[in-house]
Design a protein around this motif. Structure first.
Motif, PDB file in Angstrom:
ATOM      1  N   UNK A  49     -31.805  13.450  16.017  1.00 50.37           N
ATOM      2  CA  UNK A  49     -30.757  12.649  15.402  1.00 50.37           C
ATOM      3  C   UNK A  49     -31.366  11.901  14.221  1.00 50.37           C
ATOM      4  N   UNK A  50     -30.750  12.056  13.057  1.00 51.39           N
ATOM      5  CA  UNK A  50     -31.212  11.385  11.838  1.00 51.39           C
ATOM      6  C   UNK A  50     -30.797   9.919  11.916  1.00 51.39           C
ATOM      7  N   UNK A  51     -31.782   9.018  12.032  1.00 43.13           N
ATOM      8  CA  UNK A  51     -31.479   7.593  12.202  1.00 43.13           C
ATOM      9  C   UNK A  51     -31.646   6.795  10.914  1.00 43.13           C
ATOM     10  N   UNK A  52     -32.414   7.310   9.957  1.00 47.43           N
ATOM     11  CA  UNK A  52     -32.578   6.636   8.662  1.00 47.43           C
ATOM     12  C   UNK A  52     -32.560   7.697   7.565  1.00 47.43           C
ATOM     13  N   UNK A  53     -31.349   8.156   7.194  1.00 47.35           N
ATOM     14  CA  UNK A  53     -31.242   9.265   6.240  1.00 47.35           C
ATOM     15  C   UNK A  53     -31.722   8.939   4.837  1.00 47.35           C
ATOM     16  N   UNK A  54     -31.775   7.650   4.466  1.00 49.25           N
ATOM     17  CA  UNK A  54     -32.172   7.292   3.102  1.00 49.25           C
ATOM     18  C   UNK A  54     -33.666   7.039   2.941  1.00 49.25           C
ATOM     19  N   UNK A  55     -34.412   7.095   4.034  1.00 47.43           N
ATOM     20  CA  UNK A  55     -35.872   6.924   3.954  1.00 47.43           C
ATOM     21  C   UNK A  55     -36.477   8.167   3.313  1.00 47.43           C
ATOM     22  N   UNK A  56     -37.706   8.041   2.850  1.00 47.74           N
ATOM     23  CA  UNK A  56     -38.412   9.177   2.241  1.00 47.74           C
ATOM     24  C   UNK A  56     -39.677   9.454   3.017  1.00 47.74           C
ATOM     25  N   UNK A  57     -39.822  10.514   3.820  1.00 52.40           N
ATOM     26  CA  UNK A  57     -38.755  11.431   4.217  1.00 52.40           C
ATOM     27  C   UNK A  57     -37.819  10.773   5.231  1.00 52.40           C
TER      28      UNK A  57
END
Length: 70
Positions: A49-57
């Motif tokens: 589950x993507x919990x922090x989509x705006x992080x890099x990565x």
């Protein structure tokens, strides 16, 4: 209880080729490819589950999504 309308991307919906993967208990596994993350999830019988989509990565966590939703 109403939900906040937040939508999580999971498993094959995740678009990033690389993810910072967290274990079910929140420990950092490291940066892995989406394919490696999917294989790990399948081995453990869990979802990514993507919990922090705006992080890099983007940050994703291995969890049982059915339990997480409720």
């Amino acid at each position: 209880m109403s939900t906040t309308g937040r939508h999580y991307r999971l498993n094959y919906q995740i678009t990033s080729p690389n993810l910072r993967l967290l274990s079910e208990d929140g420990k950092q596994i490291g940066v892995v490819t989406k394919i490696e993350a999917l294989q790990k999830a399948q081995e453990l019988g869990l979802d990514i589950v993507e919990v922090a989509p705006n992080a890099k990565p983007p940050v994703a966590k291995l969890i049982d999504f059915k339990k997480f939703k409720y």
